[in-house]
Scaffold this active site. Structure first.
Site, short mmCIF file in Angstrom:
data_model
loop_
_atom_site.label_atom_id
_atom_site.label_comp_id
_atom_site.label_asym_id
_atom_site.label_seq_id
_atom_site.Cartn_x
_atom_site.Cartn_y
_atom_site.Cartn_z
N CYS A 1 3.44 -22.41 -35.15
CA CYS A 1 3.01 -21.11 -35.70
C CYS A 1 2.00 -20.49 -34.75
O CYS A 1 0.99 -21.09 -34.41
CB CYS A 1 2.37 -21.32 -37.07
SG CYS A 1 1.70 -19.83 -37.81
N ARG B 1 3.38 -32.44 -49.55
CA ARG B 1 3.52 -31.87 -48.21
C ARG B 1 4.38 -30.61 -48.32
O ARG B 1 5.61 -30.68 -48.33
CB ARG B 1 4.17 -32.88 -47.27
CG ARG B 1 4.16 -32.46 -45.80
CD ARG B 1 4.89 -33.49 -44.94
NE ARG B 1 4.68 -33.23 -43.53
CZ ARG B 1 3.66 -33.70 -42.81
NH1 ARG B 1 2.76 -34.47 -43.37
NH2 ARG B 1 3.55 -33.41 -41.52
N ARG C 1 6.05 -27.27 -47.09
CA ARG C 1 6.52 -26.65 -45.86
C ARG C 1 7.48 -25.52 -46.20
O ARG C 1 8.22 -25.59 -47.18
CB ARG C 1 7.22 -27.68 -44.96
CG ARG C 1 6.30 -28.75 -44.40
CD ARG C 1 5.30 -28.14 -43.43
NE ARG C 1 4.46 -29.12 -42.76
CZ ARG C 1 3.28 -29.54 -43.21
NH1 ARG C 1 2.82 -29.07 -44.36
NH2 ARG C 1 2.57 -30.42 -42.52
N GLU D 1 11.65 -24.51 -39.66
CA GLU D 1 10.67 -25.18 -40.52
C GLU D 1 9.28 -24.92 -39.99
O GLU D 1 9.06 -24.88 -38.78
CB GLU D 1 10.97 -26.69 -40.55
CG GLU D 1 10.03 -27.51 -41.43
CD GLU D 1 8.81 -28.05 -40.69
OE1 GLU D 1 7.89 -28.54 -41.35
OE2 GLU D 1 8.77 -27.96 -39.43
#
Length: 424
Positions: free
Chosen positions: A145, A236, A238, A192
């Site tokens: 990112c 987690r 995502r 992802e």
């Protein structure tokens, strides 16, 4: 003559590996290699079905690259590949990886160890021309990112000039994903990233990504934030972005996910009751099988444990929630991070009142991310912690891959009626 599974393009990858292995090995030899009973292998042959997590153990029995490209259901490329967690899910559905890119040399080592043979691993994707990448059906990428500069876009807007994704995304790694999609026009892609991609840079980062994929490149895009706790004992979250070149019936809700809370740390922690599997590729590196105990080096020193308790108490006094995360067999862990090697504070295993807690071992981290025990860990503990902390939950990828599969098979290229799986 060896019994061979009748495996076609739609068979699971593990079954296809077994079919190939049976041509050169006896069933008893395969069983010893995998650490299972010979009767288990015979049952797989009769049922023509093999659990997916044995695929990589079976692959290592083969002398050359497999699967055979001409027999693959679809082809894909693996960008920002890490240690291959996304590849694992799509390969198990019968896909064939034709190109891999990963810049980190240590991750390359782990990837190559678990995917022997085949093409070389390319390094810096920014130095690879899109035209040099093989044609493929699916592009897979867990891209980093990064913020996008708005200077060039603002100037062109002021001058009334048109601009495209190259203007907005040049200098970011997403640009490399976009330029490859533009050049190769794959049937689909899966991207992802961290959950916060949606809010990154006040939402502008995700807006540029969405407009690039949909408006500039013309793909039909959907996205969903998925918590790994549906598949492993770890929170987690995502974001998964899926796009198709043509209209399809793809629906994130078509296949129900397992309920959260169904997986606890008991599933992934080393077993001290004598039932811990003895993995030849691990030896006693993480677990001492003679004493049925985790190696002492993973237990925190008195100094580190005192520091973590003091740090947590200081922040509690200020009303903050910072501190260590202590887990038992019944727990669901916090998110495993790439910095876990530093002190392990986000996931510490309780060992009783009379003993300091311990870090997870790298093998337990692998399990926490959904990797099978056949997955090899050829790097140091520090590197392994970083690699698993940066990886994906394999079960999440497998879930989305299964949703995408009907739109990827060779005989299903046209838009079809809405797809709905029956809930069990």
């Amino acid at each position: 003559m060896a019994t061979v599974l009748q495996t076609g393009p739609d068979r699971g990858m593990a079954a296809r590996y077994l079919s190939a292995a049976l041509q050169i090995h006896k069933q008893a030899e395969i069983a010893r290699h995998l650490g299972v009973d010979a009767r288990t292998v015979r049952r797989w042959v009769v049922e023509q079905s093999v659990p997916a997590h044995y695929a990589f153990g079976l692959q290592r029995l083969l002398p050359m690259e497999f699967p055979f490209p001409d027999n693959a259901s679809f082809t894909f490329i693996d960008l920002f590949a890490g240690i291959g967690g996304i590849r694992m899910a799509f390969e198990d559905l019968g896909g064939h990886c034709v190109f891999t890119s990963e810049w980190d040399g240590y991750a390359q080592k782990t990837y190559a160890e678990n995917y022997p043979g085949g093409h070389q691993i390319n390094g810096d994707i920014t130095q690879v021309a899109a035209s040099d990448i093989p044609d493929h059906d699916v592009l897979l990428a867990g891209f980093p990112c990064q913020p996008f500069s708005i200077a060039g876009v603002s100037k062109k807007n002021a001058l009334g000039r048109a601009h495209g994704f190259a203007c907005e995304t040049q200098g970011t790694l997403f640009f490399d994903v976009a330029r490859i999609i533009e050049e190769k026009r794959p049937r689909a892609f899966l991207l992802e990233n961290v959950k916060n991609l949606v809010s990154h840079d006040k939402g502008r980062t995700f807006d540029v990504i969405r407009r690039t994929l949909s408006d500039e490149l013309g793909y039909h895009v959907q996205y969903r934030v998925i918590d790994g706790a549906h598949f492993v004992p770890q929170h987690r979250e995502r974001i998964i972005i899926v796009g198709f070149r043509e209209p399809t019936s793809f629906d994130f809700d078509a296949l129900p996910m397992p309920a959260k809370g169904g997986h606890t740390m008991q599933e992934i922690l080393h077993k001290v009751d004598g039932t811990e599997p003895n993995l030849p590729w691990d030896g006693d590196r993480f677990f001492n099988h003679s004493s049925c105990s985790v190696n002492e080096k993973y237990t925190l020193t008195d100094k580190l444990w005192a520091y973590l308790q003091g740090y947590a108490e200081k922040h509690r006094a200020k009303g903050n929630g910072f501190g260590f995360g202590l887990v038992t067999q019944d727990s669901v862990a916090r998110t495993l991070s790439a910095r876990y090697y530093k002190d392990g504070s986000e996931i510490l295993v309780y060992q009783g009142e009379s003993k300091n807690p311990r870090r997870l071992t790298p093998r337990e981290c692998a399990r926490l991310m959904g990797f099978p025990d056949t997955f090899r860990i050829p790097v140091s503990d520090t590197r392994a912690y970083k690699q698993f902390g940066n990886s994906v939950v394999v079960g999440v990828m497998a879930h989305v891959a299964k949703l995408m599969q009907p739109m990827l098979t060779a005989n299903n290229r046209e838009p079809e009626l809405p797809l709905r799986y029956r809930s069990l």
